[in-house]
Motif scaffolding. Structure first.
Motif, PDB file in Angstrom:
ATOM      1  N   ALA A  86       0.838  -1.198   0.000  1.00 48.01           N
ATOM      2  CA  ALA A  86       0.000   0.000   0.000  1.00 48.01           C
ATOM      3  C   ALA A  86       0.876   1.253   0.000  1.00 48.01           C
ATOM      4  CB  ALA A  86      -0.936  -0.006   1.209  1.00 48.01           C
ATOM      5  N   ALA A  87       1.982   1.205   0.733  1.00 50.25           N
ATOM      6  CA  ALA A  87       2.908   2.339   0.749  1.00 50.25           C
ATOM      7  C   ALA A  87       3.534   2.558  -0.627  1.00 50.25           C
ATOM      8  CB  ALA A  87       3.992   2.104   1.805  1.00 50.25           C
ATOM      9  N   TRP A  88       3.899   1.447  -1.282  1.00 46.12           N
ATOM     10  CA  TRP A  88       4.442   1.574  -2.646  1.00 46.12           C
ATOM     11  C   TRP A  88       3.416   2.198  -3.580  1.00 46.12           C
ATOM     12  CZ3 TRP A  88       9.268   1.630  -3.711  1.00 46.12           C
ATOM     13  CH2 TRP A  88      10.184   0.826  -3.007  1.00 46.12           C
ATOM     14  N   PHE A  89       2.146   1.830  -3.411  1.00 46.98           N
ATOM     15  CA  PHE A  89       1.101   2.400  -4.259  1.00 46.98           C
ATOM     16  C   PHE A  89       1.055   3.918  -4.102  1.00 46.98           C
ATOM     17  CE2 PHE A  89      -3.301   3.879  -4.762  1.00 46.98           C
ATOM     18  CZ  PHE A  89      -3.537   3.506  -6.070  1.00 46.98           C
ATOM     19  N   VAL A  90       1.143   4.399  -2.872  1.00 43.38           N
ATOM     20  CA  VAL A  90       1.134   5.846  -2.636  1.00 43.38           C
ATOM     21  C   VAL A  90       2.327   6.506  -3.331  1.00 43.38           C
ATOM     22  CG1 VAL A  90       1.308   7.646  -0.868  1.00 43.38           C
ATOM     23  CG2 VAL A  90      -0.116   5.635  -0.455  1.00 43.38           C
ATOM     24  N   MET A  91       3.484   5.868  -3.255  1.00 45.64           N
ATOM     25  CA  MET A  91       4.679   6.444  -3.870  1.00 45.64           C
ATOM     26  C   MET A  91       4.559   6.514  -5.390  1.00 45.64           C
ATOM     27  SD  MET A  91       7.416   4.499  -1.380  1.00 45.64           S
ATOM     28  CE  MET A  91       8.927   5.084  -2.127  1.00 45.64           C
ATOM     29  N   TRP A  92       4.048   5.440  -5.996  1.00 41.57           N
ATOM     30  CA  TRP A  92       3.889   5.458  -7.450  1.00 41.57           C
ATOM     31  C   TRP A  92       2.780   6.407  -7.888  1.00 41.57           C
ATOM     32  CZ3 TRP A  92       7.630   4.228 -10.359  1.00 41.57           C
ATOM     33  CH2 TRP A  92       8.499   3.196 -10.021  1.00 41.57           C
ATOM     34  N   MET A  93       1.738   6.552  -7.081  1.00 38.03           N
ATOM     35  CA  MET A  93       0.681   7.507  -7.416  1.00 38.03           C
ATOM     36  C   MET A  93       1.196   8.939  -7.360  1.00 38.03           C
ATOM     37  SD  MET A  93      -1.956   6.008  -8.454  1.00 38.03           S
ATOM     38  CE  MET A  93      -3.038   7.456  -8.492  1.00 38.03           C
ATOM     39  N   ALA A  94       2.136   9.200  -6.449  1.00 35.88           N
ATOM     40  CA  ALA A  94       2.740  10.534  -6.395  1.00 35.88           C
ATOM     41  C   ALA A  94       3.457  10.845  -7.707  1.00 35.88           C
ATOM     42  CB  ALA A  94       3.708  10.618  -5.220  1.00 35.88           C
ATOM     43  N   LEU A  95       4.122   9.847  -8.267  1.00 38.13           N
ATOM     44  CA  LEU A  95       4.824  10.039  -9.534  1.00 38.13           C
ATOM     45  C   LEU A  95       3.863  10.081 -10.714  1.00 38.13           C
ATOM     46  CD1 LEU A  95       7.822   7.637  -8.893  1.00 38.13           C
ATOM     47  CD2 LEU A  95       7.879  10.134  -8.938  1.00 38.13           C
ATOM     48  N   ARG A  96       2.786   9.340 -10.612  1.00 33.90           N
ATOM     49  CA  ARG A  96       1.779   9.385 -11.673  1.00 33.90           C
ATOM     50  C   ARG A  96       1.111  10.760 -11.709  1.00 33.90           C
ATOM     51  NH1 ARG A  96      -3.413   5.229 -12.248  1.00 33.90           N
ATOM     52  NH2 ARG A  96      -4.268   6.141 -14.167  1.00 33.90           N
ATOM     53  N   ARG A  97       0.872  11.322 -10.537  1.00 35.73           N
ATOM     54  CA  ARG A  97       0.257  12.645 -10.450  1.00 35.73           C
ATOM     55  C   ARG A  97       1.218  13.745 -10.869  1.00 35.73           C
ATOM     56  NH1 ARG A  97      -1.246  15.333  -4.695  1.00 35.73           N
ATOM     57  NH2 ARG A  97       1.024  15.486  -4.724  1.00 35.73           N
ATOM     58  N   ASN A  98       2.509  13.543 -10.595  1.00 38.27           N
ATOM     59  CA  ASN A  98       3.515  14.558 -10.904  1.00 38.27           C
ATOM     60  C   ASN A  98       4.732  13.900 -11.549  1.00 38.27           C
ATOM     61  OD1 ASN A  98       5.130  16.809 -11.044  1.00 38.27           O
ATOM     62  ND2 ASN A  98       5.348  17.087  -8.834  1.00 38.27           N
ATOM     63  N   PRO A  99       4.631  13.544 -12.838  1.00 35.98           N
ATOM     64  CA  PRO A  99       5.740  12.840 -13.504  1.00 35.98           C
ATOM     65  C   PRO A  99       7.009  13.671 -13.650  1.00 35.98           C
ATOM     66  CG  PRO A  99       4.011  13.407 -15.078  1.00 35.98           C
ATOM     67  CD  PRO A  99       3.463  13.701 -13.723  1.00 35.98           C
ATOM     68  N   ASP A 100       6.921  14.981 -13.377  1.00 31.17           N
ATOM     69  CA  ASP A 100       8.125  15.806 -13.430  1.00 31.17           C
ATOM     70  C   ASP A 100       9.132  15.412 -12.349  1.00 31.17           C
ATOM     71  OD1 ASP A 100       7.188  17.238 -15.572  1.00 31.17           O
ATOM     72  OD2 ASP A 100       6.364  18.876 -14.370  1.00 31.17           O
ATOM     73  N   LEU A 101       8.685  14.630 -11.375  1.00 31.93           N
ATOM     74  CA  LEU A 101       9.607  14.151 -10.339  1.00 31.93           C
ATOM     75  C   LEU A 101      10.565  13.103 -10.885  1.00 31.93           C
ATOM     76  CD1 LEU A 101       7.080  13.694  -7.375  1.00 31.93           C
ATOM     77  CD2 LEU A 101       8.560  15.656  -7.816  1.00 31.93           C
ATOM     78  N   PHE A 102      10.199  12.488 -12.010  1.00 28.50           N
ATOM     79  CA  PHE A 102      11.020  11.449 -12.619  1.00 28.50           C
ATOM     80  C   PHE A 102      12.296  12.024 -13.237  1.00 28.50           C
ATOM     81  CE2 PHE A 102       7.277   8.470 -13.252  1.00 28.50           C
ATOM     82  CZ  PHE A 102       7.869   7.389 -12.601  1.00 28.50           C
ATOM     83  N   GLU A 103      13.294  11.157 -13.330  1.00 27.78           N
ATOM     84  CA  GLU A 103      14.426  11.425 -14.202  1.00 27.78           C
ATOM     85  C   GLU A 103      13.925  11.353 -15.644  1.00 27.78           C
ATOM     86  OE1 GLU A 103      17.396  12.293 -13.597  1.00 27.78           O
ATOM     87  OE2 GLU A 103      17.836  11.775 -11.511  1.00 27.78           O
ATOM     88  N   LYS A 119      -0.042  -0.384 -10.597  1.00 31.16           N
ATOM     89  CA  LYS A 119      -0.896  -1.546 -10.805  1.00 31.16           C
ATOM     90  C   LYS A 119      -0.271  -2.777 -10.162  1.00 31.16           C
ATOM     91  CE  LYS A 119      -3.267  -4.089 -14.507  1.00 31.16           C
ATOM     92  NZ  LYS A 119      -3.457  -4.202 -15.970  1.00 31.16           N
ATOM     93  N   GLN A 120       1.052  -2.905 -10.269  1.00 32.25           N
ATOM     94  CA  GLN A 120       1.747  -4.001  -9.604  1.00 32.25           C
ATOM     95  C   GLN A 120       1.558  -3.926  -8.088  1.00 32.25           C
ATOM     96  OE1 GLN A 120       5.916  -3.995 -11.005  1.00 32.25           O
ATOM     97  NE2 GLN A 120       5.523  -6.087 -11.661  1.00 32.25           N
ATOM     98  N   ALA A 121       1.597  -2.715  -7.551  1.00 39.01           N
ATOM     99  CA  ALA A 121       1.419  -2.547  -6.107  1.00 39.01           C
ATOM    100  C   ALA A 121       0.019  -2.977  -5.675  1.00 39.01           C
ATOM    101  CB  ALA A 121       1.665  -1.090  -5.716  1.00 39.01           C
ATOM    102  N   VAL A 122      -0.979  -2.647  -6.484  1.00 40.01           N
ATOM    103  CA  VAL A 122      -2.353  -3.059  -6.171  1.00 40.01           C
ATOM    104  C   VAL A 122      -2.467  -4.582  -6.187  1.00 40.01           C
ATOM    105  CG1 VAL A 122      -4.746  -3.028  -6.977  1.00 40.01           C
ATOM    106  CG2 VAL A 122      -3.400  -0.922  -6.990  1.00 40.01           C
ATOM    107  N   ILE A 123      -1.884  -5.207  -7.204  1.00 42.39           N
ATOM    108  CA  ILE A 123      -1.906  -6.670  -7.286  1.00 42.39           C
ATOM    109  C   ILE A 123      -1.223  -7.271  -6.058  1.00 42.39           C
ATOM    110  CG2 ILE A 123      -1.024  -8.665  -8.554  1.00 42.39           C
ATOM    111  CD1 ILE A 123      -1.437  -7.036 -11.126  1.00 42.39           C
ATOM    112  N   GLY A 124      -0.081  -6.709  -5.678  1.00 47.96           N
ATOM    113  CA  GLY A 124       0.622  -7.189  -4.499  1.00 47.96           C
ATOM    114  C   GLY A 124      -0.209  -7.057  -3.245  1.00 47.96           C
ATOM    115  N   PHE A 125      -0.923  -5.937  -3.109  1.00 48.79           N
ATOM    116  CA  PHE A 125      -1.779  -5.718  -1.939  1.00 48.79           C
ATOM    117  C   PHE A 125      -2.864  -6.791  -1.849  1.00 48.79           C
ATOM    118  CE2 PHE A 125      -5.551  -3.845   0.057  1.00 48.79           C
ATOM    119  CZ  PHE A 125      -5.019  -3.376   1.253  1.00 48.79           C
TER     120      PHE A 125
END
Length: 222
Positions: free
Chosen positions: A140-157, A170-176
């Motif tokens: 669930a924590a990983w999902f929050v982290m990836w959603m932060a990047l999905r919402r703001n992709p400028d954080l990416f390299e 989606k992988q995080a949801v499956i894992g949950f």
């Protein structure tokens, strides 16, 4: 002018935002992984058989190995995750803290598992289910982290985008879902649940070293 130059130089010499988070996270994980061994106590061999007493500690060995593997895989995934981003925002900080909260908490369900696994009764089933629920908390924590990047992709390299974050979330949801199912199985067949748990952790460890998400090559030769 001199004062402004000094301040600017000091700022350039400070660690980056992501480097500070990685250093703090590494420290938390190092402490948590060290605390795991505290659960393995010396056997009371006074008038007994040391070999037998050491063997009797197998639940502690198993719980230690499972949790060590878990934190090791989390560290691998965390290291790879931060290699893809260049800066942080508030939501990403929250997700990372939630992940560290789960990691720091892991020695407790490890102790519960070690103490009750050999019981073979209701306590063993609850201990295994509890362990699985904590694992789902991590995803669930990983999902929050990836959603932060999905919402703001400028954080990416450069080279990563919101679609990449969507697939990873989606992988995080499956894992949950899978870890919660494993926890439910633990209430009926603890040994099977533990085997499935270890397989899932190994799978996450394997995928953390690969350049594919759901069969799609996203990183190529980067």
């Amino acid at each position: 002018m001199f004062s402004r130059n000094v301040v600017s130089s000091e700022r350039r010499s400070e660690p980056s935002d992501t480097a500070r988070v990685e250093a703090f996270s590494d420290g938390v994980m190092a402490i948590a992984i060290t605390l795991l061994v505290i659960e393995i106590h010396l056997p009371d061999t006074e008038g007994g058989n040391l070999l037998h007493d050491l063997g009797h500690l197998w639940p502690s060995y198993f719980a230690y190995a499972a949790s060590f593997l878990t934190i090791g895989v989390i560290w691998l995934c965390h290291h790879r995750f931060f290699g893809r981003i260049r800066r942080m925002d508030g939501l990403l900080h929250v997700g990372n803290l939630l992940l560290l909260l789960a990691v720091a908490f892991l020695p407790f369900p490890t102790t519960v598992l070690a103490h009750h696994l050999e019981d073979g009764g209701p306590n063993a089933r609850v201990a295994v289910a509890f362990y699985g629920v904590v694992a789902s908390w991590q995803t669930a924590a990983w999902f929050v982290m990836w959603m932060a990047l999905r919402r703001n992709p400028d954080l990416f390299e450069p080279g990563y985008d919101a679609e990449f974050a969507r697939l990873e979330s989606k992988q995080a949801v499956i894992g949950f879902v899978v870890f919660d199912v494993i926890a439910a199985i633990g209430l009926a067949v603890p040994i099977l649940a533990l085997i499935l748990y270890l397989l899932m952790i190994l799978l996450f460890g394997y995928t953390s070293t690969r350049s594919h998400v759901f069969g799609r090559e996203l990183e190529g030769s980067r």
